[in-house]
Design an enzyme around this catalytic site. Structure first.
Site, short mmCIF file in Angstrom:
data_model
loop_
_atom_site.label_atom_id
_atom_site.label_comp_id
_atom_site.label_asym_id
_atom_site.label_seq_id
_atom_site.Cartn_x
_atom_site.Cartn_y
_atom_site.Cartn_z
N ASP A 35 -0.06 -4.29 4.38
CA ASP A 35 1.25 -3.68 4.18
C ASP A 35 2.07 -3.94 5.43
O ASP A 35 1.52 -4.09 6.53
CB ASP A 35 1.10 -2.17 3.94
CG ASP A 35 2.37 -1.52 3.42
OD1 ASP A 35 2.50 -1.40 2.18
OD2 ASP A 35 3.24 -1.17 4.23
N ARG A 36 3.38 -3.99 5.26
CA ARG A 36 4.24 -4.19 6.43
C ARG A 36 4.14 -3.03 7.41
O ARG A 36 4.42 -3.18 8.60
CB ARG A 36 5.69 -4.38 5.99
CG ARG A 36 5.95 -5.70 5.28
CD ARG A 36 7.43 -5.90 5.00
NE ARG A 36 7.97 -4.84 4.15
CZ ARG A 36 9.25 -4.73 3.82
NH1 ARG A 36 10.12 -5.62 4.27
NH2 ARG A 36 9.66 -3.75 3.05
N ASN A 40 6.64 -4.28 -10.90
CA ASN A 40 7.46 -4.16 -12.11
C ASN A 40 8.36 -5.38 -12.29
O ASN A 40 9.56 -5.25 -12.55
CB ASN A 40 8.30 -2.89 -12.06
CG ASN A 40 7.50 -1.65 -12.43
OD1 ASN A 40 6.58 -1.72 -13.24
ND2 ASN A 40 7.82 -0.53 -11.82
N HIS A 48 7.05 -0.01 -22.80
CA HIS A 48 6.50 1.32 -22.51
C HIS A 48 7.53 2.16 -21.75
O HIS A 48 7.78 3.33 -22.09
CB HIS A 48 5.22 1.17 -21.68
CG HIS A 48 4.75 2.42 -21.00
ND1 HIS A 48 5.29 2.87 -19.81
CD2 HIS A 48 3.77 3.30 -21.33
CE1 HIS A 48 4.68 3.99 -19.45
NE2 HIS A 48 3.76 4.26 -20.35
N ASN A 49 8.15 1.58 -20.73
CA ASN A 49 9.12 2.33 -19.95
C ASN A 49 10.39 2.63 -20.73
O ASN A 49 11.02 3.68 -20.53
CB ASN A 49 9.45 1.57 -18.66
CG ASN A 49 8.35 1.68 -17.63
OD1 ASN A 49 7.21 1.99 -17.96
ND2 ASN A 49 8.67 1.43 -16.38
N TYR A 79 11.93 6.32 -21.36
CA TYR A 79 13.33 6.74 -21.17
C TYR A 79 13.76 7.64 -22.33
O TYR A 79 14.36 8.70 -22.12
CB TYR A 79 14.24 5.50 -21.16
CG TYR A 79 14.46 4.82 -19.84
CD1 TYR A 79 13.39 4.48 -19.02
CD2 TYR A 79 15.74 4.47 -19.43
CE1 TYR A 79 13.61 3.82 -17.81
CE2 TYR A 79 15.95 3.82 -18.23
CZ TYR A 79 14.88 3.49 -17.42
OH TYR A 79 15.10 2.83 -16.24
N SER A 110 0.80 1.64 -15.22
CA SER A 110 1.40 2.96 -15.41
C SER A 110 0.40 4.01 -14.96
O SER A 110 -0.80 3.90 -15.21
CB SER A 110 1.75 3.18 -16.89
OG SER A 110 2.36 4.45 -17.07
N LEU A 132 0.83 -1.21 0.00
CA LEU A 132 0.00 0.00 0.00
C LEU A 132 0.86 1.25 0.00
O LEU A 132 0.58 2.22 0.70
CB LEU A 132 -0.94 -0.02 1.22
CG LEU A 132 -1.84 -1.25 1.32
CD1 LEU A 132 -2.56 -1.28 2.66
CD2 LEU A 132 -2.85 -1.28 0.17
N LYS A 168 4.73 -3.45 -20.53
CA LYS A 168 5.06 -2.33 -19.64
C LYS A 168 6.55 -2.01 -19.71
O LYS A 168 6.96 -0.84 -19.64
CB LYS A 168 4.65 -2.67 -18.21
CG LYS A 168 5.03 -1.63 -17.16
CD LYS A 168 4.41 -0.27 -17.45
CE LYS A 168 4.42 0.66 -16.24
NZ LYS A 168 5.69 0.81 -15.54
N GLY A 215 1.55 6.24 -11.98
CA GLY A 215 2.27 6.91 -10.92
C GLY A 215 1.35 7.53 -9.89
O GLY A 215 0.28 7.01 -9.57
#
Length: 291
Positions: free
Chosen positions: A30-31, A86, A167-168, A172, A112, A8, A164, A114
């Site tokens: 989540d941790r 990823n 895409h990345n 770049y 994707s 999370l 993906k 962010g």
């Protein structure tokens, strides 16, 4: 539907909220106990009705492998695991095989969007068998942007993360082109307002884009990016894209050069890398290094 969501952080937390806004139930782990709805994977699995769908949103590599190993022991035949991190596409094939031995489905999903995904939606690229994808489809529909596009069943297991990754790699190269153009404009005496040149490109030009919009935002925050160090990390997908190109004899000169430029940023305080760092911070909330 019900969804278990593991991880999370910056993206996972916003994804939980967007899915809930669409009317679905999300049980998050989540941790960090301050972020979690439950305090163990056992508790998460116990709160979901079968057949379960559990989405893993943790860093690629050891963290993902450990989580999937644990889920393989906790879930039941007919359940589905989604890896939305990823991960490298070759790991997907291994994870799918491991889970299939227990009767558990697997879907890999490149995500994707962010830090902007909560409001704008997330572009989704997923791979796996149609029957497993169908069990996750309501969540894909909740996460994707409004409209016709932004979501695709890219193919077999591994196809989502491979798409993906490409895409990345393109990302770049696009960021590198903006950074090089910005540095050249800053270098000449005749151009007296580089920020406004960038802003003027936002309408009517063939290079108008969300990345250009984010570049203008970054320049509005710091007109000459003087507060940033010219350093930009690479998170792995660029390297994997170049490696895949080599394996398939596909020439990728622009993407390869942009990856090498990131390496150059670790040797000197590169002006171009100030722009790369600023863009990564704008679209993904990635950390920047101050002087």
């Amino acid at each position: 539907m019900e969804l278990g969501l593991i991880g999370l952080g910056k993206m996972g937390g916003n994804m939980r909220e967007r899915i809930r806004r669409a009317g679905h139930t999300v049980v998050g782990y989540d941790r960090n106990p301050d972020l979690a709805d439950v305090h163990s994977l056992e508790e998460l699995v116990g709160k979901l009705k079968g057949p379960r769908v559990v989405w893993v949103m943790v860093p690629a590599g050891e963290a993902t492998q450990t989580t999937i190993d644990q889920l393989a022991e906790l879930l039941s035949p007919g359940d589905v695991v989604v890896d939305g991190g990823n991960s490298r596409w070759t790991d997907d094939e291994k994870h799918a095989e491991e889970l299939a031995a227990k009767g558990i489905g697997f879907v890999d999903c490149g995500v994707s969007g962010g830090v902007w995904g909560l409001e704008n939606g997330y572009a989704l690229m997923y791979g796996g068998d149609a029957e497993h994808v169908a069990k996750v489809q309501p969540v894909f529909d909740a996460l994707k942007p409004e409209g016709e596009f932004g979501s695709v069943h890219a193919g077999k297991v591994g196809a989502g993360h491979f798409a993906k990754m490409v895409h990345n790699g393109i990302e770049y190269a696009m960021m590198q082109a903006f950074a090089e153009g910005w540095e050249l404009l800053e270098a000449v005496d005749s151009v007296t307002d580089v920020r406004e040149v960038f802003r003027s490109w936002q309408e009517g030009t063939v290079i108008r884009s969300w990345l250009l919009d984010l570049a203008v935002r970054a320049l509005d925050d710091d007109e000459h990016l003087e507060s940033l160090r010219g350093y930009a990390a690479d998170s792995g997908e660029g390297r994997w894209t170049v490696e895949a190109a080599i394996d398939n004899a596909v020439p990728l000169p622009a993407i390869t050069a942009s990856l090498f430029a990131r390496f150059a940023s670790r040797q000197d305080d590169s002006p171009q890398m100030k722009m790369i760092a600023a863009l990564r911070n704008q679209f993904g909330g990635h950390a920047v290094e101050s002087k």
